[in-house]
Write a protein that holds these residues in place. Sequence first.
Motif, mmCIF file in Angstrom:
data_model
loop_
_atom_site.group_PDB
_atom_site.id
_atom_site.type_symbol
_atom_site.label_atom_id
_atom_site.label_comp_id
_atom_site.label_asym_id
_atom_site.label_seq_id
_atom_site.Cartn_x
_atom_site.Cartn_y
_atom_site.Cartn_z
ATOM 1 N N LYS A 23 -26.593 15.122 32.709
ATOM 2 C CA LYS A 23 -27.382 15.133 33.942
ATOM 3 C C LYS A 23 -27.802 16.557 34.290
ATOM 4 N N GLY A 24 -26.892 17.504 34.092
ATOM 5 C CA GLY A 24 -27.231 18.901 34.351
ATOM 6 C C GLY A 24 -28.284 19.419 33.394
ATOM 7 N N VAL A 25 -28.127 19.094 32.119
ATOM 8 C CA VAL A 25 -29.134 19.488 31.125
ATOM 9 C C VAL A 25 -30.496 18.917 31.506
ATOM 10 N N ALA A 26 -30.508 17.638 31.873
ATOM 11 C CA ALA A 26 -31.763 16.971 32.214
ATOM 12 C C ALA A 26 -32.432 17.624 33.416
ATOM 13 N N ALA A 27 -31.641 18.049 34.380
ATOM 14 C CA ALA A 27 -32.213 18.693 35.562
ATOM 15 C C ALA A 27 -32.911 19.992 35.183
ATOM 16 N N TYR A 28 -32.248 20.823 34.393
ATOM 17 C CA TYR A 28 -32.874 22.072 33.949
ATOM 18 C C TYR A 28 -34.105 21.792 33.082
ATOM 19 N N ALA A 29 -33.966 20.852 32.166
ATOM 20 C CA ALA A 29 -35.068 20.553 31.241
ATOM 21 C C ALA A 29 -36.275 19.989 31.987
ATOM 22 N N ASP A 30 -36.026 19.175 32.997
ATOM 23 C CA ASP A 30 -37.130 18.609 33.775
ATOM 24 C C ASP A 30 -37.883 19.704 34.514
ATOM 25 N N HIS A 31 -37.166 20.592 35.162
ATOM 26 C CA HIS A 31 -37.822 21.692 35.861
ATOM 27 C C HIS A 31 -38.593 22.587 34.886
ATOM 28 N N LEU B 161 -42.879 23.340 34.352
ATOM 29 C CA LEU B 161 -43.456 24.683 34.261
ATOM 30 C C LEU B 161 -43.962 25.014 32.860
ATOM 31 N N GLY B 162 -43.977 24.004 31.972
ATOM 32 C CA GLY B 162 -44.628 24.183 30.677
ATOM 33 C C GLY B 162 -43.734 24.578 29.519
ATOM 34 N N GLN B 163 -42.417 24.543 29.694
ATOM 35 C CA GLN B 163 -41.497 24.935 28.617
ATOM 36 C C GLN B 163 -40.674 23.727 28.166
ATOM 37 N N THR B 164 -40.757 23.378 26.898
ATOM 38 C CA THR B 164 -40.000 22.245 26.360
ATOM 39 C C THR B 164 -39.411 22.605 25.004
ATOM 40 N N ASP B 165 -38.427 21.841 24.592
ATOM 41 C CA ASP B 165 -37.806 22.000 23.276
ATOM 42 C C ASP B 165 -37.282 20.623 22.863
ATOM 43 N N THR B 166 -37.793 20.082 21.765
ATOM 44 C CA THR B 166 -37.379 18.746 21.347
ATOM 45 C C THR B 166 -35.883 18.686 21.050
ATOM 46 N N ALA B 167 -35.272 19.812 20.706
ATOM 47 C CA ALA B 167 -33.826 19.814 20.440
ATOM 48 C C ALA B 167 -33.037 19.427 21.681
ATOM 49 N N VAL B 168 -33.532 19.802 22.846
ATOM 50 C CA VAL B 168 -32.865 19.435 24.095
ATOM 51 C C VAL B 168 -32.960 17.932 24.319
ATOM 52 N N TYR B 169 -34.156 17.385 24.116
ATOM 53 C CA TYR B 169 -34.327 15.944 24.281
ATOM 54 C C TYR B 169 -33.494 15.178 23.253
ATOM 55 N N ASP B 170 -33.461 15.698 22.029
ATOM 56 C CA ASP B 170 -32.681 15.034 20.985
ATOM 57 C C ASP B 170 -31.212 14.930 21.385
ATOM 58 N N PHE B 171 -30.685 15.990 21.993
ATOM 59 C CA PHE B 171 -29.276 15.926 22.375
ATOM 60 C C PHE B 171 -29.066 14.976 23.539
ATOM 61 N N ILE B 172 -29.982 14.950 24.477
ATOM 62 C CA ILE B 172 -29.844 14.003 25.588
ATOM 63 C C ILE B 172 -29.736 12.584 25.040
ATOM 64 N N TYR B 173 -30.587 12.256 24.082
ATOM 65 C CA TYR B 173 -30.506 10.936 23.446
ATOM 66 C C TYR B 173 -29.186 10.766 22.698
ATOM 67 N N MET C 154 -31.383 26.224 30.070
ATOM 68 C CA MET C 154 -31.496 27.313 31.041
ATOM 69 C C MET C 154 -32.411 28.415 30.527
ATOM 70 N N GLU C 155 -32.388 28.644 29.216
ATOM 71 C CA GLU C 155 -33.322 29.605 28.620
ATOM 72 C C GLU C 155 -34.767 29.183 28.825
ATOM 73 N N LEU C 156 -35.011 27.882 28.643
ATOM 74 C CA LEU C 156 -36.362 27.368 28.856
ATOM 75 C C LEU C 156 -36.799 27.587 30.309
ATOM 76 N N LEU C 157 -35.899 27.296 31.228
ATOM 77 C CA LEU C 157 -36.227 27.447 32.640
ATOM 78 C C LEU C 157 -36.457 28.924 32.976
ATOM 79 N N ASP C 158 -35.641 29.801 32.385
ATOM 80 C CA ASP C 158 -35.818 31.235 32.610
ATOM 81 C C ASP C 158 -37.156 31.715 32.058
ATOM 82 N N ALA C 159 -37.512 31.222 30.871
ATOM 83 C CA ALA C 159 -38.789 31.605 30.275
ATOM 84 C C ALA C 159 -39.962 31.102 31.127
#
Length: 210
Positions: A149-157, A161-173, A204-209
Amino acid sequence: MFCFQCEQTSKGEGCTKVGVCGKQPEVAALQDLLIYVTKGLAQVAITAAKAGVRDPQTDRFACEAVFSTLTNVDFDADRFQKLINEAVARRDALKSKVGGNYPAGPADFKPAGDLAGLVAQGEKVGVKSDPAANPDILSLQQLLTYGIKGVAAYADHAAILGQTDTAVYDFIYEGLAATLDPKLGVNDYVGLVLKCGEVNLRAMELLDAA
């Protein structure tokens, strides 16, 4: 109702009648059901990815769905009804492209046609829905779920803002689907929880970027 996801929970153990935060038991049941159906979506998404099929909008939706179940995000029951139905629709859309054999459960779950029916279904899939569950395994599964849930919150934000990484989604799944696997033991879940921490740093890196 049983909700223990925040530090304000009743007696430090869990809210069982109404949330200290104001969450009603009907909403808690809908949140539990949304997590359940999103696990089914995760199972199908993993099969789809192995077949080279990916839907970026479904990846984004999975983050939104999981994020929506955090405490104090939004307690609108109608919103959860829409999210549950969308999760099932996206699951079935992917399934129609790749097929696959799935164990009985969220991958073939059929939602009720009205809000009251969904609440009743949600009451059957909550944290304490299986009284025979190994408490150590259950604890680790819940730790993993809340980490996701925490990962998803950061990844959604970050995605907004235009930053994504399929590796994050893969782990959520991967993590959501893992909570349904009866073959996994304590060491497996400890490994997944540690991996969740690593993926959270990436989110968090994605959100920072961004």
